[in-house]
Design an enzyme around this catalytic site. Structure first.
Site, PDB file in Angstrom:
ATOM      1  N   LYS A 153     -10.876  -4.623  -3.812  1.00 57.67           N
ATOM      2  CA  LYS A 153     -12.050  -3.781  -4.057  1.00 57.67           C
ATOM      3  C   LYS A 153     -11.665  -2.325  -4.262  1.00 57.67           C
ATOM      4  O   LYS A 153     -12.437  -1.548  -4.795  1.00 57.67           O
ATOM      5  CB  LYS A 153     -13.062  -3.926  -2.915  1.00 57.67           C
ATOM      6  CG  LYS A 153     -12.635  -3.362  -1.581  1.00 57.67           C
ATOM      7  CD  LYS A 153     -13.807  -3.334  -0.640  1.00 57.67           C
ATOM      8  CE  LYS A 153     -13.556  -4.071   0.658  1.00 57.67           C
ATOM      9  NZ  LYS A 153     -12.420  -3.572   1.463  1.00 57.67           N
ATOM     10  N   LYS A 208      -3.342  -9.799  -6.282  1.00 50.01           N
ATOM     11  CA  LYS A 208      -4.646 -10.164  -5.729  1.00 50.01           C
ATOM     12  C   LYS A 208      -5.727  -9.191  -6.190  1.00 50.01           C
ATOM     13  O   LYS A 208      -5.453  -8.008  -6.403  1.00 50.01           O
ATOM     14  CB  LYS A 208      -4.571 -10.250  -4.199  1.00 50.01           C
ATOM     15  CG  LYS A 208      -4.970  -8.998  -3.461  1.00 50.01           C
ATOM     16  CD  LYS A 208      -5.141  -9.258  -1.983  1.00 50.01           C
ATOM     17  CE  LYS A 208      -5.623  -7.991  -1.299  1.00 50.01           C
ATOM     18  NZ  LYS A 208      -7.034  -7.691  -1.474  1.00 50.01           N
ATOM     19  N   LYS A 230       0.824  -1.221   0.000  1.00 48.71           N
ATOM     20  CA  LYS A 230       0.000   0.000   0.000  1.00 48.71           C
ATOM     21  C   LYS A 230       0.852   1.264   0.000  1.00 48.71           C
ATOM     22  O   LYS A 230       0.428   2.291  -0.509  1.00 48.71           O
ATOM     23  CB  LYS A 230      -0.995  -0.032   1.166  1.00 48.71           C
ATOM     24  CG  LYS A 230      -2.022  -1.145   0.994  1.00 48.71           C
ATOM     25  CD  LYS A 230      -3.388  -0.837   1.531  1.00 48.71           C
ATOM     26  CE  LYS A 230      -4.362  -1.904   1.057  1.00 48.71           C
ATOM     27  NZ  LYS A 230      -5.720  -1.769   1.537  1.00 48.71           N
TER      28      LYS A 230
END
Ligand code: ATP
Ligand code: MG
Length: 329
Positions: free
Chosen positions: A198, A195, A113
């Protein structure tokens, strides 16, 4: 016999993806009959990435509705917003003081992130696993159903709990992760080495997608050119679609490979897309029904908060005593 406790949460960071559903949410519904389950919309965790406030509010509420739409019974389970129970933040602070920078530095989610949001590598992103540990430990959870990407965060949660117990005496139960065999790691359809998330639009199937969108996304999924429908490390795109199909249909990879043995990629993709559409359709219908009933949802939000606060308050009180904070009168 006392029932075991299950805790899990989902961030309010977008419309849930097929990965969220197959990796975690589907398990939540299955567990509600045999465990005391506590599920939260982790809206505080969502603040680790910059979001438009009005959108966050909308997404958070939608997420709550969606948990109900996929079959979680608000009578049997505690379903609530993380930010409504302030004990999470206090415990997170106390646990922060029992967590080493070196440990947090090793977290792959933080590395991923930070790369994705290099303009906003904030302290919250770094201490995310500590807040997650507080979420779980506040409710004495025995089990935490998660996707494979969160396994490392359960490990650090256990390490923090163990350290705390050693310093201050037995306080926290050590939780165990529950990770599905199929569906634990659904990959992005456009980049099958990454992966599905969302918070990313490309290559993600969302639970609110229309049937034709799902069909198009699956048809455009990256595969290879050898036309063999087998599960293999060298075939990440095909393996991902097989994994999705098996998880949606609750069958094994062997069964799926046999079923698709005489099919070509075009036929394979159509059947996989249909399986996803059938899986999602009843959830979408229920969601639309629930969205009409604002007062009912508001009431459930309040009940969830009260039930969760009740447990969290007692646990935090115990923790405060253990570390030596003066009891308020
Ligand atoms: P974000 O990109 O904002 O982190 P996310 O899709 O990773 O969103 P989370 O709210 O972080 O979703 O995770 C909710 C649950 O879904 C967790 O248990 C996580 O392990 C699981 N999960 C997330 N992505 C996948 C995936 N691709 N396959 C299987 N499970 C997943
Ligand atoms: Mg995530």
């Amino acid at each position: 016999m006392e029932r075991k406790i299950v805790y899990s949460a989902i961030q309010a960071s977008g419309i849930p993806s097929l990965g969220n559903y197959l990796g975690a949410l589907k398990n939540w519904s299955k567990m509600q009959d045999n465990y005391d389950c506590i599920f939260s919309v982790a809206d505080l965790h969502s603040l680790t990435v910059r979001r438009e406030p009005a959108l966050l509010k909308k997404i958070s509420r939608n997420m709550f509705l969606l948990l109900l739409a996929m079959g979680l019974d608000p009578q049997k389970n505690i379903i609530y917003f993380q930010s409504h129970v302030h004990e999470h933040c206090t415990l997170a602070w106390i646990l922060n003081c029992c967590t080493y920078m070196g440990e947090l530095n090793r977290m792959t989610q933080f590395k991923d992130k930070s790369q994705k949001h290099s303009d906003n590598i904030n302290a919250g992103l770094f201490t995310y696993p500590v807040l997650m540990a507080a979420d779980i430990l506040l409710y004495d959870a025995d089990f935490v159903p998660i996707g494979a990407d969160q396994k490392q965060h359960i490990e650090i949660c256990r390490d923090i709990a163990q350290r705390f117990n050693k310093i201050y005496g037995d306080t926290f139960k050590l939780p165990e992760p529950i990770i599905n065999k199929n569906g634990a790691r659904i990959m992005n359809l456009q980049q099958p080495d990454k992966k599905m998330s969302k918070s990313e639009t490309s290559g993600t199937i969302f639970l609110f997608d229309e049937p034709n969108e799902i069909m198009n996304k699956v048809k455009r999924a990256v595969t290879d050119s050898d036309n063999k429908i087998i599960y293999s490390q060298d075939k990440p795109g095909i393996s991902n679609l097989l994994n999705i199909y098996c998880s949606a249909k609750n069958i094994s990879i062997e069964q799926a490979q046999n079923f698709f043995a005489d099919k070509n990629y075009g036929q394979f993709k159509t059947i996989v897309a249909q399986a996803i559409i059938e899986l999602i359709d009843p959830i979408q219908k229920k969601y639309k029904e629930l969205a009409q009933n604002k007062d009912y949802i508001d009431k459930l939000i309040k009940i969830g908060m009260e039930k969760a606060s009740n447990i969290a308050y007692k646990k935090l009180d115990k923790v405060k005593r253990k570390v030596g904070l003066v009891k308020h009168l």
